[in-house]
Write an enzyme that holds these catalytic residues in place. Structure first.
Site, PDB file in Angstrom:
ATOM      1  N   HIS A  72     -43.689 -38.468 -26.564  1.00  0.00           N
ATOM      2  CA  HIS A  72     -45.098 -38.674 -26.218  1.00  0.00           C
ATOM      3  C   HIS A  72     -45.810 -37.330 -26.175  1.00  0.00           C
ATOM      4  O   HIS A  72     -45.359 -36.396 -25.512  1.00  0.00           O
ATOM      5  CB  HIS A  72     -45.226 -39.374 -24.863  1.00  0.00           C
ATOM      6  CG  HIS A  72     -45.010 -40.854 -24.941  1.00  0.00           C
ATOM      7  ND1 HIS A  72     -45.489 -41.727 -23.992  1.00  0.00           N
ATOM      8  CD2 HIS A  72     -44.367 -41.610 -25.857  1.00  0.00           C
ATOM      9  CE1 HIS A  72     -45.166 -42.967 -24.323  1.00  0.00           C
ATOM     10  NE2 HIS A  72     -44.479 -42.915 -25.446  1.00  0.00           N
ATOM     11  N   TYR A 201     -52.537 -43.829 -16.934  1.00  0.00           N
ATOM     12  CA  TYR A 201     -52.692 -43.671 -15.495  1.00  0.00           C
ATOM     13  C   TYR A 201     -54.115 -44.099 -15.122  1.00  0.00           C
ATOM     14  O   TYR A 201     -55.078 -43.476 -15.569  1.00  0.00           O
ATOM     15  CB  TYR A 201     -52.479 -42.214 -15.084  1.00  0.00           C
ATOM     16  CG  TYR A 201     -51.039 -41.748 -15.149  1.00  0.00           C
ATOM     17  CD1 TYR A 201     -50.282 -41.620 -13.993  1.00  0.00           C
ATOM     18  CD2 TYR A 201     -50.439 -41.428 -16.365  1.00  0.00           C
ATOM     19  CE1 TYR A 201     -48.970 -41.191 -14.039  1.00  0.00           C
ATOM     20  CE2 TYR A 201     -49.127 -41.003 -16.422  1.00  0.00           C
ATOM     21  CZ  TYR A 201     -48.395 -40.875 -15.260  1.00  0.00           C
ATOM     22  OH  TYR A 201     -47.076 -40.453 -15.315  1.00  0.00           O
ATOM     23  N   PRO A 293     -43.300 -40.744  -7.348  1.00  0.00           N
ATOM     24  CA  PRO A 293     -43.052 -40.866  -8.787  1.00  0.00           C
ATOM     25  C   PRO A 293     -44.274 -40.612  -9.666  1.00  0.00           C
ATOM     26  O   PRO A 293     -44.140 -40.594 -10.887  1.00  0.00           O
ATOM     27  CB  PRO A 293     -42.568 -42.310  -8.929  1.00  0.00           C
ATOM     28  CG  PRO A 293     -43.169 -43.032  -7.766  1.00  0.00           C
ATOM     29  CD  PRO A 293     -43.198 -42.040  -6.650  1.00  0.00           C
ATOM     30  N   TYR A 385     -47.367 -31.520 -16.133  1.00  0.00           N
ATOM     31  CA  TYR A 385     -46.715 -32.763 -16.554  1.00  0.00           C
ATOM     32  C   TYR A 385     -45.550 -32.491 -17.499  1.00  0.00           C
ATOM     33  O   TYR A 385     -44.494 -33.122 -17.389  1.00  0.00           O
ATOM     34  CB  TYR A 385     -47.735 -33.681 -17.227  1.00  0.00           C
ATOM     35  CG  TYR A 385     -47.308 -35.129 -17.274  1.00  0.00           C
ATOM     36  CD1 TYR A 385     -47.748 -36.035 -16.319  1.00  0.00           C
ATOM     37  CD2 TYR A 385     -46.459 -35.608 -18.272  1.00  0.00           C
ATOM     38  CE1 TYR A 385     -47.355 -37.363 -16.344  1.00  0.00           C
ATOM     39  CE2 TYR A 385     -46.055 -36.928 -18.310  1.00  0.00           C
ATOM     40  CZ  TYR A 385     -46.508 -37.806 -17.339  1.00  0.00           C
ATOM     41  OH  TYR A 385     -46.103 -39.112 -17.370  1.00  0.00           O
TER      42      TYR A 385
END
Length: 403
Positions: A72, A201, A293, A385
């Site tokens: 990704h 998200y 998470p 990230y």
């Protein structure tokens, strides 16, 4: 039984450490309280940072990941019915993440360990770590109905928050930092292709939602729910209806529905145990730290810990210097606190706290709008990230055979 490194726990951290040590010519024994089938099916994280994927490749455990995993190059943020894509490679100099479930990582590492590595004992329950502050620590364990002792030069506790390793560090030497969030994640696995080709998200007035996946045909989705929620209190139809509301956009995007095969609730907390070392006992992974998470950091932090230990012990074997081992806790904690910060930022950015005011809602939207309109803010998110270096500069990490 005697070995150089006794490893408690055959999750991804313990298994990867055994593999790294094997490749460096250092012997180890892995003790796992559960059976092999349990380890290979327990559902956990599914996002591998760039550095984690590189470590697995360098360790000889990346072939199936590269064949079956999903690379990704970004994520999508949704808020106020708007969509904004964060392009990782463009913002980080080419870094990305890999969607590859922890269960699959464990299967790959178990197969390698049983074929090439040292002893891996399933259903071997560690009962205590003894003499941790000496040069000859021991792990007392039960296997096949009898107690035995594993004599070690070093012990690495990869046995999670409830394991015995952390309890072997005297309480008067430790500090604990923690935060518990007043909400959790209701997660489902569904036999339906993902409705988007990257993770989504979503921040919504009704709460957070995440669209993820395990494969091209299996979706993993989450809803923010109050702490203490019973997963069975939600019907499948209610879950899909709520996901649809929270992922709503101003365009014609649609959420595809399918049969729900698994349903559970994950609590949200942050936890750090300092120090991560006592004598020749070293903590790694959830034994030392837990993150919510939201930032996909748990497994990746554990990988950083065992890479740091393997590098330090290899340095000791090659040079006689214990400097890197002595710095283990400090080295790991620098990365851990950055990940804790990132996970906290992502959690407070996207989740609506109980009793949140209109002022707080507007601040969240302003923060999201800043990310969508500022390359600097967007870069900070992308760098966090895709992952922080494993205790060195990124160039050194990439050229290190242990990564």
């Amino acid at each position: 039984m005697r070995t150089t490194v006794g490893i408690i726990g055959a999750g991804p951290a313990g298994l990867l450490l055994a593999r790294l040590l094997h490749n460096a010519g250092i012997d180890s024994v892995v003790l796992e309280s559960r059976d092999r089938a349990y380890v290979e099916r327990r559902q956990r994280a599914g996002i591998l940072e760039q550095g984690t994927a590189d470590v697995l490749r360098a360790a000889g455990a990346g072939e199936r990941m590269d064949r079956e995993g999903l690379r990704h190059d970004g994520i999508e943020l949704r808020f106020d019915r708007r969509r904004h894509r964060v392009d990782f490679p463009a913002l980080t100099g080419g870094r990305s993440v890999m969607v590859y479930a922890q269960t699959e990582v464990c299967k790959d590492l178990i197969a390698l360990q049983l074929r090439e590595g040292g002893p891996l004992l399933f259903e071997a329950e560690a009962l205590a770590v003894e003499d941790a502050g000496t040069d000859a620590p021991r792990v007392r364990f039960r296997h096949e109905g009898r107690e035995d002792v594993l004599e070690c030069e070093y012990v690495v506790g990869c046995d999670g928050f409830w394991g015995v390793a952390r309890r072997a560090i005297p309480a008067e030497l430790t500090q604990v930092f923690e935060r518990t969030y007043p909400f959790g994640w209701l997660g489902i696995l569904a036999d339906v292709p993902p409705s988007h080709d990257e993770l989504v998200y979503a921040r919504h007035d009704r709460g957070f939602a995440l669209l993820s996946m395990r494969s091209p045909s299996v979706s993993r989705l989450y809803l923010q729910v109050p702490d203490g929620t019973d997963a069975e209190a939600w019907s499948d139809e209610e879950i899909w209806d709520e996901l649809e509301r929270r992922f709503e956009t101003a365009d014609d995007w649609r959420l595809e529905r399918g049969p729900v095969t698994q349903k559970s609730v994950t609590p949200m907390r942050s936890y750090v145990h300092e120090p991560m070392r006592h004598g020749r006992l070293f903590l790694a992974g959830d034994a030392a730290h837990i993150v919510p998470p939201t930032g996909a950091k748990g497994l990746n932090l554990a990988v950083g810990d065992v890479v740091t230990f393997a590098r330090a012990l290899t340095h000791r074997e090659e040079t006689g210097s214990a400097a890197l081992l002595d710095a283990y806790s400090e080295t790991c904690l620098r990365r851990i606190w950055q990940a804790e910060r990132f996970s906290y930022d992502m959690t407070t950015l996207l989740h609506r706290a109980p009793g949140a005011t209109g002022f707080e809602d507007r601040l969240q939207l302003a923060r999201l709008d800043r990310i969508a309109s500022s390359r600097a803010a967007e870069t900070d998110l992308a760098e966090g990230y895709t992952g922080f270096p494993f205790g060195r500069g990124s160039d050194e990490v990439m050229n290190d055979p242990l990564r």
